[in-house]
Design an enzyme around this catalytic site. Structure first.
Site, PDB file in Angstrom:
ATOM      1  N   LYS A  42       0.816  -1.221   0.000  1.00 19.12           N
ATOM      2  CA  LYS A  42       0.000   0.000   0.000  1.00 19.12           C
ATOM      3  C   LYS A  42       0.847   1.268   0.000  1.00 19.12           C
ATOM      4  O   LYS A  42       0.569   2.210  -0.758  1.00 19.12           O
ATOM      5  CB  LYS A  42      -0.937  -0.047   1.209  1.00 19.12           C
ATOM      6  N   THR A  56       3.916   1.531  -1.021  1.00 18.17           N
ATOM      7  CA  THR A  56       4.608   1.574  -2.315  1.00 18.17           C
ATOM      8  C   THR A  56       3.705   2.164  -3.384  1.00 18.17           C
ATOM      9  O   THR A  56       4.123   3.024  -4.176  1.00 18.17           O
ATOM     10  CB  THR A  56       5.060   0.164  -2.720  1.00 18.17           C
ATOM     11  N   ARG A  95       2.195   8.736   6.902  1.00 20.06           N
ATOM     12  CA  ARG A  95       2.530   8.641   8.328  1.00 20.06           C
ATOM     13  C   ARG A  95       4.030   8.406   8.521  1.00 20.06           C
ATOM     14  O   ARG A  95       4.716   7.932   7.628  1.00 20.06           O
ATOM     15  CB  ARG A  95       1.766   7.490   8.976  1.00 20.06           C
ATOM     16  N   LYS A 135       6.938  -6.213  10.468  1.00 18.19           N
ATOM     17  CA  LYS A 135       6.316  -5.524   9.339  1.00 18.19           C
ATOM     18  C   LYS A 135       7.307  -4.679   8.539  1.00 18.19           C
ATOM     19  O   LYS A 135       7.150  -4.477   7.350  1.00 18.19           O
ATOM     20  CB  LYS A 135       5.168  -4.640   9.842  1.00 18.19           C
ATOM     21  N   ALA A 195      -3.310   1.800  12.744  1.00 19.57           N
ATOM     22  CA  ALA A 195      -4.710   1.727  12.308  1.00 19.57           C
ATOM     23  C   ALA A 195      -5.470   0.591  12.966  1.00 19.57           C
ATOM     24  O   ALA A 195      -6.697   0.584  12.931  1.00 19.57           O
ATOM     25  CB  ALA A 195      -4.783   1.584  10.789  1.00 19.57           C
ATOM     26  N   PHE A 250      -3.352  -0.294   7.196  1.00 14.81           N
ATOM     27  CA  PHE A 250      -3.975  -1.602   7.045  1.00 14.81           C
ATOM     28  C   PHE A 250      -5.097  -1.550   6.006  1.00 14.81           C
ATOM     29  O   PHE A 250      -5.005  -0.810   5.038  1.00 14.81           O
ATOM     30  CB  PHE A 250      -4.431  -2.149   8.395  1.00 14.81           C
ATOM     31  N   PHE A 282       3.125  -8.706  -9.322  1.00 14.59           N
ATOM     32  CA  PHE A 282       4.301  -9.511  -9.026  1.00 14.59           C
ATOM     33  C   PHE A 282       4.668 -10.325 -10.267  1.00 14.59           C
ATOM     34  O   PHE A 282       3.809 -10.606 -11.118  1.00 14.59           O
ATOM     35  CB  PHE A 282       4.037 -10.459  -7.845  1.00 14.59           C
ATOM     36  N   TRP A 317       6.740  -0.495  -8.189  1.00 17.50           N
ATOM     37  CA  TRP A 317       7.887  -1.051  -7.476  1.00 17.50           C
ATOM     38  C   TRP A 317       9.044  -1.263  -8.442  1.00 17.50           C
ATOM     39  O   TRP A 317      10.186  -0.926  -8.139  1.00 17.50           O
ATOM     40  CB  TRP A 317       7.506  -2.379  -6.818  1.00 17.50           C
TER      41      TRP A 317
END
Length: 561
Positions: A74, A76, A97, A108, A276, A304, A384, A412
């Protein structure tokens, strides 16, 4: 293949003064923290708030499906979308954030994006940054020490130590501190009582930081904080105890947004870091307002999945801040959908269209939920290399059937060039409607607190029934009698499921949603409801990410992700 930190370290940053110049800011608008980080001055912040109130930019929220260990990307996509919008000629500012040290050293990782869609300086942002979260911690702990000292020195307010609701905090995952006993060792060391620690990013001070526009409002919110009750049952505010001015002094710099840049030299405000799953999960209102004043489009992200960060962004931050978003981007991956469809992580690289179909139930539920807020939505498929054309076509068809367009996103790998189709779609959604015209809240402020909890449980988490513990119901009645019934509800629950149970993937429904306790954050302006087994102080995994980190003799950090 280069790691995220290696890509970031190879990037040649521009001085942050050059980034600011492109926004129309000059040196007197900034306080520099080295060459590549800066804070806005208080006077500049005030002028930007006034400008945002008159002619705000289009506000785009990035959210996601329910997270899995396969990852969704998210942050990214958020960074890449901002870069991509700028690359197609849309003046765009990013608002994110600040990362917490807890996830950085846990499992994480950081929150700077990844690959060729990152904010930099990545190491600084992930580790300490400009000290905002440390200011939150020390302010929280100052209040705790003032409370215990007041009781030790005679307890003029008549505080019942058994009712102290203010917890100390630390910006690390440390399960040993969830429940502690303080004041041991005899009279000189205070009065023994049970206490506990919350992670700093879930503390009320972090929420207050993120929802205060000025030092005056910060002081007002600090004064409103409920710290305990008297022996007679009256709730005690921090302003009665004293120390509001000292707390505000500790926070005077932390309230100002931080300016950094993306790998592609686009501006990013990174400020505030509430979780979150146990807090409201959005960057500061000040950072968002500053971005809205300086760009034509603003990309922001809520933590999240949409059942947590997006709902809280829309029902709490937008309600308190008067924001009207224009569009929503939901990030999904084929791999994560296959996990929601029942595939184990080891088998995600194998083609499995049927699992995509089954896992789509999770994405569909989030799309249905977002529609309840009246906002146009697009799905960003974070691609991906293992994704097959058949799986992608299946997902796009399913999204079309659900009334949403699914667009491949390759930021990415390719940076802004990999997100231009998504950027054009987002810009079109924003421009097709008057800004925020269709936006609505999920529930009215005047709805009783227990009913607000019920709305969230049934409408967002898809529960069939709600079970609120007697302890929580008693507190809710007390809060409402004290005049706090109009506050929004901030649900603290697992991020790993739409439900309260982290083991329930996909789209569970019809279950009983349990709320075991509630906490009043009167300073922040919401009531926290704790569901299931959620903890406000996380623990470390068996193999913490900290074990992989190192720094060489020249100060170069490795192993951070």
């Amino acid at each position: 293949m280069l790691s995220d930190i290696e890509i970031a370290q190879q990037n040649v940053m521009e001085p942050v003064t050059e980034i600011a110049c492109r926004l129309g800011l000059v040196s007197k608008d900034l306080d520099l923290y080295g060459s590549y980080k800066a804070k806005l001055t208080l006077s500049t912040l005030k002028s930007l708030q006034q400008k945002a109130a008159v002619n705000p930019a289009r506000l785009v929220l990035v959210t996601a499906i329910t997270p899995t260990s396969a990852g969704e990307g998210k942050s990214t996509v958020s960074v890449g979308l901002a870069d991509s919008l700028n690359s197609i000629g849309k003046r765009t500012v990013l608002a994110l954030r600040e990362p917490s040290l807890g996830p950085c050293f846990g499992v994480k990782g950081g929150a700077c994006g990844g690959g060729h869609a990152q904010i930099v300086p990545m190491e600084d942002i992930n580790l300490h940054f400009t000290g905002d979260i440390h200011a939150v911690s020390i302010t929280t702990n100052l209040i705790a020490s003032l409370i215990d000292n007041h009781i030790h020195q005679g307890n003029e307010l008549g505080i019942d130590p058994r009712t102290i609701s203010w917890r100390r905090c630390l910006d690390l995952n440390d399960r040993e501190l969830r429940k502690v006993v303080v004041g041991l060792g005899g009279t000189p060391n205070g009065i023994p009582r049970e206490d506990g620690f919350t992670i700093a990013v879930a503390s009320e001070i972090m929420a207050i930081l993120c929802l205060s526009r000025s030092i005056a409002e910060l002081k007002e919110r600090l004064g409103n904080v409920i710290i305990a009750s008297t022996y007679g049952g009256r709730m005690v505010q921090l302003r009665e105890l004293g120390g509001v001015g000292a707390c505000a002094a500790l926070m005077k710099d932390a309230i100002r947004p931080n300016l950094v840049q993306t790998l592609e030299k686009n501006p990013a405000f990174v400020h505030g870091g509430p979780f979150a799953n146990i807090a409201h999960g959005c960057n500061s209102l000040n950072a968002t307002l500053s971005a809205l004043a300086l760009g034509d489009y603003v990309v922001t992200e809520a933590g999240f999945a949409a059942d947590l960060g997006a709902e809280k962004f829309l029902d709490i931050k937008c309600r308190i801040g008067g924001l009207k978003p224009s569009a929503v981007v939901v990030v999904a991956t084929i791999r994560a959908l296959k996990m929601h469809g029942g595939v184990e992580k080891a088998g995600l690289s194998q083609p499995n269209v049927k699992a995509v179909e089954l896992g789509f139930a999770n994405l569909r539920l989030h799309l249905e939920n977002l529609a309840k807020f009246g906002l146009p939505t697009v799905v960003a498929v974070n691609q991906f290399v293992s994704d097959t054309q058949e799986e992608i076509a299946c997902l796009q068809s399913l999204c079309q059937g659900a009334g949403a367009r699914a667009i491949l996103c390759q930021v990415w790998e390719k940076g802004s060039q990999g997100g231009q189709e998504l950027a054009r779609a987002v810009a079109q959604m924003c421009d097709d409607q008057a800004s925020g015209q269709g936006f609505r809240f999920l529930y009215p402020s005047e709805l009783p607190l227990a009913e607000k909890i019920g709305v969230l449980a049934r409408e967002i988490y898809r529960a069939g029934d709600v079970e609120i513990s007697p302890v929580a119901l008693k507190k809710i009645r007390r809060y409402e009698q004290a005049g706090y019934g109009n506050l929004p509800v901030c649900m603290a629950k697992t991020q790993n499921s739409i439900s309260h149970n982290p083991s329930w993937s996909g789209a569970p429904c019809g279950y009983t949603f349990p709320v075991r306790d509630v906490q009043l954050y009167a300073g922040a302006g919401f009531v926290v409801a704790l569901a299931g087994d959620i903890m406000t102080m996380p623990g470390l995994p068996k193999i913490p990410a900290a074990y992989s980190m190192d720094v060489d003799e020249n100060g170069n950090i490795s192993g951070l992700f």
